[in-house]
Design an enzyme around this catalytic site. Structure first.
Site, PDB file in Angstrom:
ATOM      1  CB  VAL A  71      -1.008   0.040   1.186  1.00 46.25           C
ATOM      2  CG1 VAL A  71      -2.033  -1.075   1.092  1.00 46.25           C
ATOM      3  CG2 VAL A  71      -0.306   0.047   2.532  1.00 46.25           C
ATOM      4  CB  SER A 149      -4.494   3.973  16.570  1.00 45.20           C
ATOM      5  OG  SER A 149      -3.969   3.716  17.863  1.00 45.20           O
ATOM      6  CE1 TYR A 162       0.215   2.262  14.297  1.00 49.45           C
ATOM      7  CE2 TYR A 162      -0.658   3.371  16.237  1.00 49.45           C
ATOM      8  CZ  TYR A 162      -0.761   2.386  15.275  1.00 49.45           C
ATOM      9  OH  TYR A 162      -1.834   1.521  15.279  1.00 49.45           O
ATOM     10  CB  ALA A 163       0.955   9.590  17.511  1.00 49.82           C
ATOM     11  CB  ALA A 164       2.436  11.880  12.905  1.00 47.65           C
ATOM     12  CE  LYS A 166      -2.730   3.369  12.407  1.00 45.46           C
ATOM     13  NZ  LYS A 166      -3.484   2.635  11.373  1.00 45.46           N
TER      14      LYS A 166
HETATM   15  N1  CAA Z   1       3.219   4.215  28.282  1.00 41.15           N
HETATM   16  C1  CAA Z   1       3.778   4.461  29.490  1.00 41.15           C
HETATM   17  N2  CAA Z   1       5.090   4.304  29.748  1.00 41.15           N
HETATM   18  C2  CAA Z   1       5.861   3.884  28.729  1.00 41.15           C
HETATM   19  C3  CAA Z   1       5.368   3.614  27.456  1.00 41.15           C
HETATM   20  C4  CAA Z   1       3.959   3.791  27.242  1.00 41.15           C
HETATM   21  N3  CAA Z   1       3.398   3.573  26.080  1.00 41.15           N
HETATM   22  N4  CAA Z   1       6.373   3.236  26.663  1.00 41.15           N
HETATM   23  C5  CAA Z   1       7.473   3.252  27.425  1.00 41.15           C
HETATM   24  N5  CAA Z   1       7.170   3.638  28.678  1.00 41.15           N
HETATM   25  C6  CAA Z   1       8.097   3.803  29.782  1.00 41.15           C
HETATM   26  C7  CAA Z   1       8.849   2.498  30.080  1.00 41.15           C
HETATM   27  O1  CAA Z   1       8.067   1.657  30.929  1.00 41.15           O
HETATM   28  C8  CAA Z   1      10.099   3.026  30.750  1.00 41.15           C
HETATM   29  O2  CAA Z   1       9.800   3.359  32.093  1.00 41.15           O
HETATM   30  P1  CAA Z   1      10.899   3.123  33.257  1.00 41.15           P
HETATM   31  O3  CAA Z   1      12.050   4.015  32.876  1.00 41.15           O
HETATM   32  O4  CAA Z   1      10.156   3.505  34.486  1.00 41.15           O
HETATM   33  O5  CAA Z   1      11.233   1.659  33.174  1.00 41.15           O
HETATM   34  C9  CAA Z   1      10.369   4.326  29.984  1.00 41.15           C
HETATM   35  O6  CAA Z   1       9.125   4.698  29.390  1.00 41.15           O
HETATM   36  C10 CAA Z   1      11.435   4.172  28.909  1.00 41.15           C
HETATM   37  O7  CAA Z   1      11.065   3.029  28.121  1.00 41.15           O
HETATM   38  P2  CAA Z   1      12.134   1.946  27.641  1.00 41.15           P
HETATM   39  O8  CAA Z   1      13.129   1.649  28.731  1.00 41.15           O
HETATM   40  O9  CAA Z   1      11.375   0.786  27.089  1.00 41.15           O
HETATM   41  O10 CAA Z   1      12.885   2.771  26.515  1.00 41.15           O
HETATM   42  P3  CAA Z   1      13.457   2.233  25.146  1.00 41.15           P
HETATM   43  O11 CAA Z   1      14.101   3.392  24.482  1.00 41.15           O
HETATM   44  O12 CAA Z   1      14.226   0.987  25.361  1.00 41.15           O
HETATM   45  O13 CAA Z   1      12.148   1.798  24.316  1.00 41.15           O
HETATM   46  C11 CAA Z   1      10.023   2.130  23.316  1.00 41.15           C
HETATM   47  C12 CAA Z   1      11.212   2.791  23.994  1.00 41.15           C
HETATM   48  C13 CAA Z   1      10.436   1.489  21.994  1.00 41.15           C
HETATM   49  C14 CAA Z   1       9.019   3.252  23.042  1.00 41.15           C
HETATM   50  C15 CAA Z   1       9.427   1.027  24.211  1.00 41.15           C
HETATM   51  O14 CAA Z   1       9.267   1.509  25.531  1.00 41.15           O
HETATM   52  C16 CAA Z   1       8.067   0.591  23.745  1.00 41.15           C
HETATM   53  O15 CAA Z   1       7.970  -0.232  22.839  1.00 41.15           O
HETATM   54  N6  CAA Z   1       6.995   1.130  24.359  1.00 41.15           N
HETATM   55  C17 CAA Z   1       5.646   0.782  23.993  1.00 41.15           C
HETATM   56  C18 CAA Z   1       5.131   1.677  22.918  1.00 41.15           C
HETATM   57  C19 CAA Z   1       3.709   1.309  22.622  1.00 41.15           C
HETATM   58  O16 CAA Z   1       2.852   1.394  23.484  1.00 41.15           O
HETATM   59  N7  CAA Z   1       3.436   0.892  21.375  1.00 41.15           N
HETATM   60  C20 CAA Z   1       2.145   0.453  21.004  1.00 41.15           C
HETATM   61  C21 CAA Z   1       2.306  -0.618  19.930  1.00 41.15           C
HETATM   62  S1  CAA Z   1       0.728  -1.355  19.501  1.00 41.15           S
HETATM   63  C22 CAA Z   1       0.033  -0.182  18.580  1.00 41.15           C
HETATM   64  O17 CAA Z   1       0.595   0.774  18.182  1.00 41.15           O
HETATM   65  C23 CAA Z   1      -1.401  -0.369  18.199  1.00 41.15           C
HETATM   66  C24 CAA Z   1      -2.184   0.768  18.651  1.00 41.15           C
HETATM   67  O18 CAA Z   1      -2.639   1.517  17.810  1.00 41.15           O
HETATM   68  C25 CAA Z   1      -2.458   0.913  20.087  1.00 41.15           C
HETATM   69  P1  NAI Z   2      -1.064  -6.982  12.131  1.00 36.62           P
HETATM   70  O1  NAI Z   2       0.386  -6.683  12.141  1.00 36.62           O
HETATM   71  O2  NAI Z   2      -1.564  -8.221  12.755  1.00 36.62           O
HETATM   72  O3  NAI Z   2      -1.628  -6.918  10.642  1.00 36.62           O
HETATM   73  C1  NAI Z   2      -1.283  -5.885   9.772  1.00 36.62           C
HETATM   74  C2  NAI Z   2      -1.254  -6.414   8.362  1.00 36.62           C
HETATM   75  O4  NAI Z   2      -0.890  -5.331   7.486  1.00 36.62           O
HETATM   76  C3  NAI Z   2      -0.229  -7.520   8.151  1.00 36.62           C
HETATM   77  O5  NAI Z   2      -0.814  -8.643   7.532  1.00 36.62           O
HETATM   78  C4  NAI Z   2       0.827  -6.885   7.263  1.00 36.62           C
HETATM   79  O6  NAI Z   2       1.469  -7.801   6.372  1.00 36.62           O
HETATM   80  C5  NAI Z   2      -0.003  -5.855   6.507  1.00 36.62           C
HETATM   81  N1  NAI Z   2       0.847  -4.811   5.935  1.00 36.62           N
HETATM   82  C6  NAI Z   2       1.881  -4.172   6.533  1.00 36.62           C
HETATM   83  N2  NAI Z   2       2.465  -3.346   5.658  1.00 36.62           N
HETATM   84  C7  NAI Z   2       1.786  -3.438   4.505  1.00 36.62           C
HETATM   85  C8  NAI Z   2       1.933  -2.835   3.233  1.00 36.62           C
HETATM   86  N3  NAI Z   2       2.902  -1.959   2.980  1.00 36.62           N
HETATM   87  N4  NAI Z   2       1.054  -3.175   2.263  1.00 36.62           N
HETATM   88  C9  NAI Z   2       0.080  -4.078   2.497  1.00 36.62           C
HETATM   89  N5  NAI Z   2      -0.087  -4.686   3.675  1.00 36.62           N
HETATM   90  C10 NAI Z   2       0.752  -4.372   4.672  1.00 36.62           C
HETATM   91  O7  NAI Z   2      -1.735  -5.687  12.815  1.00 36.62           O
HETATM   92  P2  NAI Z   2      -3.208  -5.433  13.352  1.00 36.62           P
HETATM   93  O8  NAI Z   2      -3.103  -5.254  14.798  1.00 36.62           O
HETATM   94  O9  NAI Z   2      -4.158  -6.394  12.800  1.00 36.62           O
HETATM   95  O10 NAI Z   2      -3.449  -3.983  12.735  1.00 36.62           O
HETATM   96  C11 NAI Z   2      -4.422  -3.688  11.772  1.00 36.62           C
HETATM   97  C12 NAI Z   2      -4.672  -2.191  11.793  1.00 36.62           C
HETATM   98  O11 NAI Z   2      -5.199  -1.824  13.067  1.00 36.62           O
HETATM   99  C13 NAI Z   2      -3.416  -1.345  11.603  1.00 36.62           C
HETATM  100  O12 NAI Z   2      -3.729  -0.212  10.824  1.00 36.62           O
HETATM  101  C14 NAI Z   2      -3.079  -0.903  13.014  1.00 36.62           C
HETATM  102  O13 NAI Z   2      -2.345   0.284  13.025  1.00 36.62           O
HETATM  103  C15 NAI Z   2      -4.464  -0.742  13.585  1.00 36.62           C
HETATM  104  N6  NAI Z   2      -4.529  -0.778  15.036  1.00 36.62           N
HETATM  105  C16 NAI Z   2      -4.090  -1.893  15.713  1.00 36.62           C
HETATM  106  C17 NAI Z   2      -4.169  -1.923  17.081  1.00 36.62           C
HETATM  107  C18 NAI Z   2      -3.676  -3.072  17.889  1.00 36.62           C
HETATM  108  O14 NAI Z   2      -3.559  -2.907  19.111  1.00 36.62           O
HETATM  109  N7  NAI Z   2      -3.403  -4.230  17.320  1.00 36.62           N
HETATM  110  C19 NAI Z   2      -4.717  -0.770  17.836  1.00 36.62           C
HETATM  111  C20 NAI Z   2      -5.127   0.337  17.013  1.00 36.62           C
HETATM  112  C21 NAI Z   2      -5.049   0.314  15.656  1.00 36.62           C
END
Ligand code: CAA
Ligand code: NAI
Length: 254
Positions: A71, A149, A162-164, A166
């Site tokens: 995409v 998200s 990611y935030a930007a 979404k």
């Molecule tokens: N909320 C609250 N606290 C957080 C946090 C979060 N989302 N992310 C990190 N922190 C805290 C950690 O717990 C840590 O606290 P302490 O110092 O007290 O231990 C501090 O911030 C620094 O974090 P790290 O030691 O992990 O720092 P790093 O540089 O090694 O890694 C990071 C940074 C890559 C951001 C890692 O912390 C991380 O992966 N955090 C989670 C981010 C997250 O929530 N991603 C969501 C993914 S799923 C998704 O995106 C779907 C969706 O739409 C919701």
């Molecule tokens: P997932 O990682 O399980 O699935 C995402 C799919 O997108 C994968 O199959 C991957 O191959 C495909 N993909 C990635 N890059 C692509 C590209 N360039 N072209 C075509 N396909 C591609 O993730 P999930 O959790 O199912 O996420 C689906 C959607 O929901 C995403 O937009 C994600 O940001 C959103 N979302 C997910 C949350 C969660 O907690 N899992 C929370 C909020 C939003």
């Protein structure tokens, strides 16, 4: 095949990006159950073909197809849309679900991490909608559902990129609701909270536990929780819903 379920999408053709895994795959299943023909579009051909084979073996061989797409590439999206129109003649529902994370604190985030997430999550939604919308306009109807998200609404530590994207998806949703609404097309977004898929697997346990603790329902979302929201917005039940952001997060932010 005789379909079970309520058949809310009988006769509709749905294109689900990111359909090979997680929320997208559950959506493909639910839409098939509801009578739609579904194109699962994904970059991951191995997962996509395997999932498609399973669904065909379950009796959906006439209704489901897999197509590989990146995409983040306008050319790839354009040629996918040409193929889908050639095969099905129409696209009634577009679920802009494909997305990625590349988390890092602002101080450590590389330009590449910023760019890749923008390319997939923001540009990808733009390209898919740009190439699909004219077919919906021609037909005078369609449903476009974009995946935002909780992070796009409220921000999150470690997710500048990611935030930007979404938040950008919400801006595009509202703009297209205005541009396309009077052409018979509804455009809405779903903003999930944390959902049990491969995407959350990289979240440190400590952070995830913190999130679950804050959810009044005390659990992560399931892919089906989000697929049901997509189904509602894709169905005739939501014919007067346009430009909204449906937050499905168990109450995480109240
Ligand atoms: N909320 C609250 N606290 C957080 C946090 C979060 N989302 N992310 C990190 N922190 C805290 C950690 O717990 C840590 O606290 P302490 O110092 O007290 O231990 C501090 O911030 C620094 O974090 P790290 O030691 O992990 O720092 P790093 O540089 O090694 O890694 C990071 C940074 C890559 C951001 C890692 O912390 C991380 O992966 N955090 C989670 C981010 C997250 O929530 N991603 C969501 C993914 S799923 C998704 O995106 C779907 C969706 O739409 C919701
Ligand atoms: P997932 O990682 O399980 O699935 C995402 C799919 O997108 C994968 O199959 C991957 O191959 C495909 N993909 C990635 N890059 C692509 C590209 N360039 N072209 C075509 N396909 C591609 O993730 P999930 O959790 O199912 O996420 C689906 C959607 O929901 C995403 O937009 C994600 O940001 C959103 N979302 C997910 C949350 C969660 O907690 N899992 C929370 C909020 C939003």
């Amino acid at each position: 095949m005789e379909r079970d379920g309520v058949n809310k999408l009988n006769g509709k053709v749905a294109l689900v990006t990111g359909g090979a895994n997680g929320i997208g795959l559950e959506t493909v299943r639910l839409f098939l159950e509801n009578g739609a023909s579904v194109v699962m579009a994904d970059f991951n051909a191995e997962a996509g073909n395997a999932a498609c084979e399973k669904l065909c073996a379950a009796g959906y061989q006439d209704a489901v197809t897999f197509i590989q797409v990146d995409v983040s590439s306008a050319e790839s999206v354009a040629s996918m849309v040409v193929s889908v129109i050639e095969q099905f003649g129409q696209i009634d529902i577009l679920i802009n679900n494909a997305g990625i994370t590349q988390d890092s604190m602002l101080s450590k985030m590389s330009i590449e991490q910023w760019q890749r997430v923008v390319d997939v999550n923001l540009n990808g939604v733009f390209y898919c909608t740009k190439f699909v919308a004219p077919h919906m306009v021609q037909k005078g109807q369609g449903k476009i559902i974009n995946t935002s998200s909780i992070v796009g609404v409220h921000g999150n530590i470690g997710q500048t990129n990611y935030a930007a994207t979404k938040a950008g998806v919400i801006g595009m949703t509202k703009t297209w609701a205005k541009e396309l609404g009077f052409k018979g097309i509804n455009v809405n977004a779903v903003a999930p909270g944390y959902v049990e898929t491969g995407m959350v697997a990289s979240v440190p346990e400590k952070v995830l536990a913190l999130m679950v603790e804050k959810v009044p329902l005390r659990r992560l979302g399931k892919p089906s929780d989000i697929a049901q929201a997509y189904l509602y917005l894709a169905s005739d039940d939501a014919n007067y819903v346009n430009g909204t952001v449906l937050e499905v997060n168990g109450g995480l932010v109240i």
